[in-house]
Design an enzyme around this catalytic site. Structure first.
Site, mmCIF file in Angstrom:
data_model
loop_
_atom_site.group_PDB
_atom_site.id
_atom_site.type_symbol
_atom_site.label_atom_id
_atom_site.label_comp_id
_atom_site.label_asym_id
_atom_site.label_seq_id
_atom_site.Cartn_x
_atom_site.Cartn_y
_atom_site.Cartn_z
ATOM 1 N N ASP A 176 0.826 -1.214 0.000
ATOM 2 C CA ASP A 176 0.000 0.000 0.000
ATOM 3 C C ASP A 176 0.863 1.269 0.000
ATOM 4 O O ASP A 176 1.968 1.271 0.527
ATOM 5 C CB ASP A 176 -0.925 -0.018 1.229
ATOM 6 C CG ASP A 176 -2.073 0.969 1.086
ATOM 7 O OD1 ASP A 176 -2.420 1.323 -0.062
ATOM 8 O OD2 ASP A 176 -2.619 1.398 2.126
ATOM 9 N N ASN A 228 1.126 3.451 -2.943
ATOM 10 C CA ASN A 228 1.595 3.887 -4.275
ATOM 11 C C ASN A 228 1.086 5.283 -4.635
ATOM 12 O O ASN A 228 1.832 6.120 -5.146
ATOM 13 C CB ASN A 228 1.101 2.924 -5.361
ATOM 14 C CG ASN A 228 1.730 1.558 -5.252
ATOM 15 O OD1 ASN A 228 2.674 1.368 -4.502
ATOM 16 N ND2 ASN A 228 1.206 0.608 -6.012
ATOM 17 N N ARG A 250 -1.292 9.352 -9.600
ATOM 18 C CA ARG A 250 -1.265 8.104 -8.818
ATOM 19 C C ARG A 250 -0.647 6.934 -9.591
ATOM 20 O O ARG A 250 0.030 6.082 -9.028
ATOM 21 C CB ARG A 250 -2.692 7.712 -8.406
ATOM 22 C CG ARG A 250 -3.386 8.708 -7.500
ATOM 23 C CD ARG A 250 -4.801 8.234 -7.180
ATOM 24 N NE ARG A 250 -4.810 6.859 -6.712
ATOM 25 C CZ ARG A 250 -4.579 6.496 -5.454
ATOM 26 N NH1 ARG A 250 -4.347 7.411 -4.537
ATOM 27 N NH2 ARG A 250 -4.588 5.230 -5.112
ATOM 28 N N HIS A 307 2.024 3.348 -9.035
ATOM 29 C CA HIS A 307 1.827 1.927 -9.354
ATOM 30 C C HIS A 307 2.992 1.423 -10.202
ATOM 31 O O HIS A 307 3.486 0.315 -10.006
ATOM 32 C CB HIS A 307 0.505 1.713 -10.092
ATOM 33 C CG HIS A 307 -0.702 2.108 -9.291
ATOM 34 N ND1 HIS A 307 -0.853 1.769 -7.960
ATOM 35 C CD2 HIS A 307 -1.813 2.825 -9.626
ATOM 36 C CE1 HIS A 307 -2.011 2.258 -7.527
ATOM 37 N NE2 HIS A 307 -2.603 2.902 -8.506
ATOM 38 N N SER A 309 -7.485 -5.591 -4.762
ATOM 39 C CA SER A 309 -8.521 -6.195 -3.912
ATOM 40 C C SER A 309 -9.867 -6.209 -4.631
ATOM 41 O O SER A 309 -10.068 -5.484 -5.614
ATOM 42 C CB SER A 309 -8.652 -5.419 -2.595
ATOM 43 O OG SER A 309 -9.362 -4.215 -2.803
ATOM 44 N N LEU A 341 10.749 -20.724 -4.769
ATOM 45 C CA LEU A 341 9.758 -19.848 -4.138
ATOM 46 C C LEU A 341 8.392 -19.946 -4.829
ATOM 47 O O LEU A 341 8.313 -19.976 -6.053
ATOM 48 C CB LEU A 341 10.261 -18.400 -4.236
ATOM 49 C CG LEU A 341 9.332 -17.309 -3.703
ATOM 50 C CD1 LEU A 341 9.308 -17.311 -2.175
ATOM 51 C CD2 LEU A 341 9.766 -15.939 -4.209
ATOM 52 N N GLU A 367 2.053 -13.165 12.373
ATOM 53 C CA GLU A 367 2.588 -11.978 13.026
ATOM 54 C C GLU A 367 2.398 -10.804 12.067
ATOM 55 O O GLU A 367 2.563 -10.951 10.852
ATOM 56 C CB GLU A 367 4.087 -12.166 13.320
ATOM 57 C CG GLU A 367 4.378 -13.243 14.337
ATOM 58 C CD GLU A 367 3.835 -12.909 15.719
ATOM 59 O OE1 GLU A 367 3.866 -11.721 16.100
ATOM 60 O OE2 GLU A 367 3.377 -13.843 16.411
#
Ligand code: IPE
Ligand code: IPE
Ligand code: MG
Length: 250
Positions: A23, A25, A36, A40, A68, A134, A210
């Site tokens: 968060d 950007n 904006r 990004h 999202s 990974l 965590e």
């Protein structure tokens, strides 16, 4: 400090699964007098850096929140740019991911994306499916509530088809139907950009993660700060409901 010198200090208790809410950007770009969208674009370099850091630290799974289920509410132009950027990065970067033995997947309801983007996602997933390094999961049109509701729907359908009975529904069977079920449990959830909330990210999976919150805006975040977050994680005492004494004596 370089990543390597920071990494030397990292002990063996590295989190196996890290997720990041990327968060800040927009604010990063605005602070520089830019639109904006510039934020990004700059954020893509942070993704590269964090993937590099995760590999060096021997993290097994990295899950990044890119878009999202609520981000559709943004101005149409910004959503359009984000989709184009996603498409561009995917086609440009997937070969490198593959070369680095990274298994790539997208989690979320991809059915709302354009056919072209869906095809590109499927192609990237197929190309890297057998890689053993990974696991990089990018959450796109993802919502934690969607994930849980979707899992419930799968189980309901199995009951309906007499594949399982009602009594088979428990935490474990529901967990198996959620995204990321095949990966190690989420150990560490990082949020950049200075806010202290989960924004409908991995609600189910974060049960015992965590949390690490940082004011750093996503385009300024990099592998060095990732390692710092890992170090903070290693200082934490994870009790999973037990007492501190029980955990220490183990
Ligand atoms: C995160 O940065 C990227 C996405 C949600 C796609 P933002 O765009 O939310 O940046 P801020 O929070 O407005 O600064
Ligand atoms: C969360 O950031 C989503 C992503 C980083 C992709 P938002 O900027 O959308 O979160 P809110 O709206 O501030 O909670
Ligand atoms: Mg934001």
């Amino acid at each position: 400090m370089t990543t390597d010198s920071v990494l030397e200090k990292v002990s063996t208790n590295v989190p196996q699964h890290i997720a990041v809410i990327m968060d800040g950007n927009g604010r990063w770009a605005q602070a520089q007098g830019k639109g904006r969208v510039a934020g990004h674009k700059a954020g893509v370099e942070s993704v590269r850096s964090v993937v590099r850091g995760a590999r060096k630290a021997d993290v097994k799974a990295l899950t990044l929140f890119a878009f999202s289920s609520e981000n559709w509410k943004r101005p149409e132009q910004e959503v359009g740019v984000l989709m184009d950027l996603f498409m561009f990065v995917l086609t440009k970067e997937v070969k490198r991911l593959h070369k680095n033995n990274i298994r790539f997947q997208v989690i979320g309801d991809v059915s709302r994306f354009s056919d072209k983007l869906q095809k590109s996602i499927a192609k990237s997933e197929q190309l890297t499916a057998d890689n053993t390094g990974l696991v990089l999961s990018v959450a796109a049109n993802y919502g934690g509530r969607w994930d849980i509701a979707n899992a419930a729907k799968q189980l309901a359908s199995q009951v309906k088809n007499n594949e399982i009975s009602l009594d088979d529904i428990d935490e474990h069977s529901l967990d198996k139907q959620t995204c990321l079920a095949d990966l190690p449990a989420l150990d560490l959830l990082i949020r950049t950009g200075g806010d202290y909330r989960i924004s409908n990210f991995l609600l189910w999976q974060a049960a015992y993660a965590e949390f690490y919150f940082t004011d750093t805006l996503w385009p300024d975040f990099d592998e060095v700060e990732l390692v710092q977050a890992i170090e903070v994680f290693e200082q934490r005492e994870r009790r999973f409901g037990k007492t501190g004494e029980q955990v220490v004596s183990k």
